[in-house]
Design a protein around this motif. Sequence first.
Motif, PDB file in Angstrom:
ATOM      1  N   TYR A  22     -19.826   6.421  -6.388  1.00 55.21           N
ATOM      2  CA  TYR A  22     -18.590   5.775  -6.824  1.00 55.21           C
ATOM      3  C   TYR A  22     -17.439   6.025  -5.850  1.00 55.21           C
ATOM      4  N   GLU A  23     -17.339   7.215  -5.309  1.00 54.34           N
ATOM      5  CA  GLU A  23     -16.243   7.545  -4.397  1.00 54.34           C
ATOM      6  C   GLU A  23     -16.469   6.949  -3.014  1.00 54.34           C
ATOM      7  N   ASN A  24     -17.706   6.804  -2.616  1.00 55.19           N
ATOM      8  CA  ASN A  24     -18.059   6.276  -1.299  1.00 55.19           C
ATOM      9  C   ASN A  24     -19.005   5.091  -1.513  1.00 55.19           C
ATOM     10  N   SER A  25     -18.484   4.038  -2.114  1.00 60.62           N
ATOM     11  CA  SER A  25     -19.356   2.928  -2.503  1.00 60.62           C
ATOM     12  C   SER A  25     -19.635   1.969  -1.352  1.00 60.62           C
ATOM     13  N   CYS A  26     -18.787   1.949  -0.344  1.00 63.20           N
ATOM     14  CA  CYS A  26     -18.914   1.015   0.781  1.00 63.20           C
ATOM     15  C   CYS A  26     -19.058  -0.418   0.281  1.00 63.20           C
ATOM     16  N   ASP A  27     -18.711  -0.652  -0.950  1.00 65.03           N
ATOM     17  CA  ASP A  27     -18.829  -1.956  -1.600  1.00 65.03           C
ATOM     18  C   ASP A  27     -20.290  -2.423  -1.666  1.00 65.03           C
ATOM     19  N   ILE A  28     -21.234  -1.450  -1.721  1.00 59.27           N
ATOM     20  CA  ILE A  28     -22.655  -1.791  -1.807  1.00 59.27           C
ATOM     21  C   ILE A  28     -23.392  -1.011  -2.886  1.00 59.27           C
ATOM     22  N   LEU A  29     -22.686  -0.214  -3.657  1.00 60.73           N
ATOM     23  CA  LEU A  29     -23.330   0.643  -4.658  1.00 60.73           C
ATOM     24  C   LEU A  29     -24.257  -0.159  -5.562  1.00 60.73           C
ATOM     25  N   TYR A  30     -23.780  -1.260  -6.101  1.00 62.81           N
ATOM     26  CA  TYR A  30     -24.579  -2.044  -7.041  1.00 62.81           C
ATOM     27  C   TYR A  30     -25.727  -2.767  -6.333  1.00 62.81           C
ATOM     28  N   ASP A  31     -25.425  -3.414  -5.212  1.00 63.68           N
ATOM     29  CA  ASP A  31     -26.454  -4.197  -4.519  1.00 63.68           C
ATOM     30  C   ASP A  31     -27.553  -3.314  -3.944  1.00 63.68           C
ATOM     31  N   LEU A  32     -27.178  -2.250  -3.270  1.00 62.59           N
ATOM     32  CA  LEU A  32     -28.187  -1.376  -2.677  1.00 62.59           C
ATOM     33  C   LEU A  32     -28.953  -0.627  -3.768  1.00 62.59           C
ATOM     34  N   GLY A  33     -28.260  -0.229  -4.830  1.00 62.03           N
ATOM     35  CA  GLY A  33     -28.925   0.415  -5.953  1.00 62.03           C
ATOM     36  C   GLY A  33     -29.920  -0.505  -6.636  1.00 62.03           C
ATOM     37  N   THR A  34     -29.556  -1.785  -6.756  1.00 63.66           N
ATOM     38  CA  THR A  34     -30.477  -2.769  -7.352  1.00 63.66           C
ATOM     39  C   THR A  34     -31.751  -2.853  -6.521  1.00 63.66           C
ATOM     40  N   TRP A  35     -31.587  -2.873  -5.218  1.00 62.57           N
ATOM     41  CA  TRP A  35     -32.759  -2.955  -4.346  1.00 62.57           C
ATOM     42  C   TRP A  35     -33.565  -1.668  -4.346  1.00 62.57           C
ATOM     43  N   ALA A  36     -32.925  -0.543  -4.506  1.00 64.10           N
ATOM     44  CA  ALA A  36     -33.670   0.718  -4.601  1.00 64.10           C
ATOM     45  C   ALA A  36     -34.574   0.685  -5.833  1.00 64.10           C
ATOM     46  N   LEU A  37     -34.062   0.156  -6.952  1.00 58.56           N
ATOM     47  CA  LEU A  37     -34.878   0.066  -8.170  1.00 58.56           C
ATOM     48  C   LEU A  37     -35.965  -0.987  -8.029  1.00 58.56           C
ATOM     49  N   ALA A  38     -35.667  -2.100  -7.368  1.00 60.82           N
ATOM     50  CA  ALA A  38     -36.687  -3.128  -7.136  1.00 60.82           C
ATOM     51  C   ALA A  38     -37.802  -2.557  -6.249  1.00 60.82           C
ATOM     52  N   TYR A  39     -37.434  -1.768  -5.274  1.00 59.22           N
ATOM     53  CA  TYR A  39     -38.413  -1.117  -4.390  1.00 59.22           C
ATOM     54  C   TYR A  39     -39.288  -0.146  -5.185  1.00 59.22           C
ATOM     55  N   LEU A  40     -38.663   0.685  -6.009  1.00 59.19           N
ATOM     56  CA  LEU A  40     -39.430   1.622  -6.843  1.00 59.19           C
ATOM     57  C   LEU A  40     -40.412   0.877  -7.744  1.00 59.19           C
ATOM     58  N   ALA A  41     -39.967  -0.219  -8.347  1.00 62.67           N
ATOM     59  CA  ALA A  41     -40.839  -0.982  -9.243  1.00 62.67           C
ATOM     60  C   ALA A  41     -42.020  -1.572  -8.485  1.00 62.67           C
ATOM     61  N   GLN A  42     -41.784  -2.072  -7.300  1.00 60.60           N
ATOM     62  CA  GLN A  42     -42.850  -2.691  -6.514  1.00 60.60           C
ATOM     63  C   GLN A  42     -43.854  -1.669  -5.998  1.00 60.60           C
ATOM     64  N   VAL A  43     -43.349  -0.564  -5.471  1.00 59.11           N
ATOM     65  CA  VAL A  43     -44.222   0.398  -4.798  1.00 59.11           C
ATOM     66  C   VAL A  43     -44.893   1.360  -5.771  1.00 59.11           C
ATOM     67  N   TYR A  44     -44.185   1.749  -6.830  1.00 62.10           N
ATOM     68  CA  TYR A  44     -44.707   2.804  -7.707  1.00 62.10           C
ATOM     69  C   TYR A  44     -45.104   2.334  -9.099  1.00 62.10           C
ATOM     70  N   GLY A  45     -44.690   1.159  -9.494  1.00 55.73           N
ATOM     71  CA  GLY A  45     -45.076   0.639 -10.806  1.00 55.73           C
ATOM     72  C   GLY A  45     -43.919  -0.053 -11.483  1.00 55.73           C
TER      73      GLY A  45
END
Length: 189
Positions: free
Chosen positions: A102-125
């Motif tokens: 939140y303090e260092n969001s670089c205006d990408i917290l939501y977008d990059l976080g969404t992709w991190a979860l999409a990556y986890l779902a694809q690779v791990y289940g």
Amino acid sequence: QPLESGTDQRIVFHEYFHAIQSSHMGLGEKRTSLKGPDWFYEGGAEYMGQIKYQKAIDTNLLRPIYGSEPNVLRDNMEDKMLSALDKLSNNCPGSKLQDINYENSCDILYDLGTWALAYLAQVYGEDLLLESFYKNLTEKPNWEVAFKDTFGISLEKFYEDFDKFLKLQGSDYDLFHDILGNMEYRILK
């Protein structure tokens, strides 16, 4: 700034998932140790919000309200990745997922976080977040232990792997398109 009506609808799904997350965290100090990184908290809500919103439209459970363009999950997710990569490069050069909060969001917290979860779902289940992670979260001493027990990988190794995934965007790497296709498939299930 005003939002399109469809965006307002999608936000409801995002916020609803925060309620699901919070129901597994308890209160006080326990809640702090179980919340996890900001990218996971917001990325999880945005990821599930995107999927469930599209599924509600596609199965006629929700009548979409569009301003100018219909909701297309694949396009939304592709835009999130392109925006995140651009902002990561221009707003926060050298930063990685674990640096974003939140303090260092670089205006990408939501977008990059969404992709991190999409990556986890694809690779791990694809169902681990809902079916296992939150159950583990209530049984484990902290978020990081629940993460490792659910996905079978340490947080450090995940950061390393996800960083490699981000660096490969724009090459002939197919995982990006596999993730997009799998998200569309999940909606049809």
